[in-house]
Design a protein around this motif. Structure first.
Motif, PDB file in Angstrom:
ATOM      1  N   PRO A  59       0.805  -1.231   0.000  1.00 47.70           N
ATOM      2  CA  PRO A  59       0.000   0.000   0.000  1.00 47.70           C
ATOM      3  C   PRO A  59       0.831   1.271   0.000  1.00 47.70           C
ATOM      4  CG  PRO A  59      -0.005  -1.017   2.175  1.00 47.70           C
ATOM      5  CD  PRO A  59       0.686  -1.966   1.266  1.00 47.70           C
ATOM      6  N   VAL A  60       2.145   1.188   0.228  1.00 44.06           N
ATOM      7  CA  VAL A  60       2.995   2.376   0.306  1.00 44.06           C
ATOM      8  C   VAL A  60       4.222   2.179  -0.565  1.00 44.06           C
ATOM      9  CG1 VAL A  60       4.327   3.892   1.819  1.00 44.06           C
ATOM     10  CG2 VAL A  60       2.214   2.850   2.662  1.00 44.06           C
ATOM     11  N   ILE A  61       4.536   3.211  -1.390  1.00 42.86           N
ATOM     12  CA  ILE A  61       5.768   3.228  -2.181  1.00 42.86           C
ATOM     13  C   ILE A  61       6.646   4.334  -1.612  1.00 42.86           C
ATOM     14  CG2 ILE A  61       6.783   3.720  -4.423  1.00 42.86           C
ATOM     15  CD1 ILE A  61       4.388   2.478  -5.750  1.00 42.86           C
ATOM     16  N   SER A  62       7.845   3.983  -1.192  1.00 39.54           N
ATOM     17  CA  SER A  62       8.794   4.952  -0.636  1.00 39.54           C
ATOM     18  C   SER A  62       9.667   5.497  -1.765  1.00 39.54           C
ATOM     19  CB  SER A  62       9.671   4.298   0.434  1.00 39.54           C
ATOM     20  OG  SER A  62       8.882   3.855   1.525  1.00 39.54           O
ATOM     21  N   VAL A  63       9.652   6.815  -1.936  1.00 33.45           N
ATOM     22  CA  VAL A  63      10.416   7.476  -2.995  1.00 33.45           C
ATOM     23  C   VAL A  63      11.638   8.129  -2.360  1.00 33.45           C
ATOM     24  CG1 VAL A  63      10.375   9.192  -4.821  1.00 33.45           C
ATOM     25  CG2 VAL A  63       8.312   7.878  -4.302  1.00 33.45           C
TER      26      VAL A  63
END
Length: 365
Positions: A195-199
Motif C-alpha cells: 500500500p505504500v511506495i517509498s520514494v
C-alpha cells in the motif's frame, strides 16, 4: 435360520437407505456485503415417508454467546418467516412448491451480522435429514484514497500511499504508471504490491499519473494520483515573507493598543477636570435664602430700636423688600419721629406698659 436372519437385516438396511435424504453436501459460501446469498437444500423422499412435511432453517451466529435462531419455517402448508427480527423481510424460499424437494433459501442484502452457520432440517415422518452451510460475508474494497505524503520536490524523500476506507482482509495491492507509457522506476518494484511506495531522492522523471488497485476475494476498487516533481521552492524568501508579515501584524496590534489607551486617558482627564470645576464653584443662592439674610440684617438693626417704633418700622420696611432681586444691599431704615403706640396686650391677658420712644439721636422722648 441364519439365512432368514440375513434377509431380515438386508430389508432393514434397504428401508433405512431409502428414507428421506438431503442431497446437498455441507459447504462454505462467501459473499460480499449487500449481495444475495443462495443457500441450497434439496432433498428426496421415500415411499415410506407419509407424515406431514416440515422444513426448518436455523442460524447459529458467529458469536457463540447467542443461541440458535429459527429464521424461516414451513409447516402445515404455511410459511412463517418472522421468527428472527434481524432477517425479517430478507429471507425467502426459492421454490414455490416445497413438496417437490427444494427447500433452498435466499438471504438478500447481506450484512456482517449474517455471518454464521445455517442449518436446513427436513422432516417427513418417519424420515428426517439435515445439512449445514457456513456463510461468510465479506466487504468489497471501497473508498480507495491515493495521495502523496511529503513535499514533491527534486531531491526530496516522500511516499505514495493507497488506503481503502473499508474492505475485508486479505487485501492485495497493485501499482501502475498510466502516463507517458513508462513503467514504474526500478527502485519501486519491491513496493508494487504494497500500500505504500517509498520514494528516495526524487527526480522529474518520476512525474506522472499513477493508479492503485485494491482487491480481495469478493471485489476490487481503484484510485489515481498525479505526481508532479518540481524544483525546490525559495524557502528563504518564504521564511522572510512570513517573518515580515508577523512583524507587521505585531506593529498593527501595538498601534491599536496605543490608540485605545490614549483615548481612555483623554476621557479620564476630561471627567476629572469637569468634576473639579463643579466642586470649586459654589452653588447659587436661592431667593428664599437671600430673603432670610435680608430680613436677618434688618432684625439686627432693630435690636437698637425701641419697641415703640418696631410696629411702624415693620410695616414700612417689609413693604420695601425687593421682589426680584434679594441680592441688593438693604438700606438703613428711616424711623419716623412720631411715637408708636404699643400693641394692645389686654386681649392677651397682659397689663399694657408704656415704653418711651427713642428719637434719631438716641434720646428718650
Amino acid at each position: 435360520m441364519a439365512l432368514l436372519l440375513r434377509l431380515v437385516l438386508l430389508c432393514g438396511v434397504a428401508d433405512f437407505t431409502s428414507s428421506l435424504s438431503i442431497t446437498t453436501p455441507d459447504q462454505m459460501i462467501e459473499k460480499a456485503k449487500g449481495e444475495t446469498a443462495y443457500l441450497p437444500c434439496k432433498f428426496t423422499l421415500s415411499p415410506e415417508d407419509q407424515g406431514p412435511l416440515d422444513i426448518e432453517w436455523l442460524l447459529s451466529p458467529a458469536d457463540n454467546q447467542k443461541v440458535d435462531q429459527v429464521i424461516i419455517l414451513y409447516s402445515g402448508d404455511k410459511i412463517y418467516d418472522d421468527y428472527y427480527q434481524d432477517l425479517k423481510g430478507r429471507v425467502h424460499f426459492t421454490s414455490s412448491d416445497l413438496k417437490s424437494g427444494d427447500a433452498s433459501i435466499n438471504v438478500t442484502n447481506l450484512r456482517l451480522s449474517d455471518i454464521g452457520t445455517y442449518q436446513c432440517k427436513v422432516k417427513k415422518a418417519p424420515g428426517v435429514g439435515n445439512k449445514k452451510i457456513q456463510l461468510t460475508v465479506l466487504v468489497k474494497p471501497s473508498g480507495i484514497r491515493c495521495y502523496v505524503d511529503g513535499s514533491e520536490e527534486i531531491g526530496n524523500d516522500f511516499k505514495l500511499k493507497c488506503e481503502p476506507k473499508e474492505g475485508s482482509l486479505p487485501l492485495q495491492y497493485e501499482w501502475q504508471k498510466l502516463s507517458n507509457s513508462q513503467k514504474l522506476p526500478t527502485l519501486w518494484l519491491p513496493d508494487m504490491k504494497s500500500p505504500v511506495i517509498s520514494v528516495k531522492n526524487a527526480s522529474t522523471e518520476y512525474s506522472g499519473t499513477y493508479s492503485c488497485t485494491v482487491t480481495n476475494r469478493v471485489g476490487s476498487d481503484q484510485c489515481q494520483l498525479r505526481l508532479n516533481v518540481v524544483p525546490p521552492s525559495n524557502r528563504a524568501g518564504t521564511i522572510a515573507g512570513a517573518v515580515v508579515g508577523i512583524l507587521l501584524a505585531l506593529v498593527l496590534i501595538g498601534l491599536i493598543v496605543f490608540c485605545c489607551r490614549k483615548k481612555r486617558r483623554e476621557e479620564k482627564y476630561e471627567k476629572e477636570v469637569h468634576h473639579d470645576i463643579r466642586e470649586d464653584v459654589p452653588p447659587p443662592k436661592s431667593r428664599a435664602s437671600t430673603a432670610r439674610s435680608y430680613i436677618g440684617s434688618n432684625h439686627s438693626s432693630l435690636g437698637s430700636m425701641s419697641p415703640s417704633n418696631m410696629e411702624g418700622y415693620a410695616k414700612t420696611q417689609y413693604n420695601q423688600v425687593p421682589s426680584e432681586d434679594f441680592e441688593r444691599t438693604p438700606q438703613s431704615p428711616t424711623l419716623p419721629p412720631a411715637k408708636v403706640a404699643a400693641p394692645n396686650l389686654s386681649r392677651m391677658g397682659a397689663v399694657p406698659v408704656m415704653i418711651p420712644a427713642q428719637s434719631k439721636d438716641g434720646s428718650i422722648v
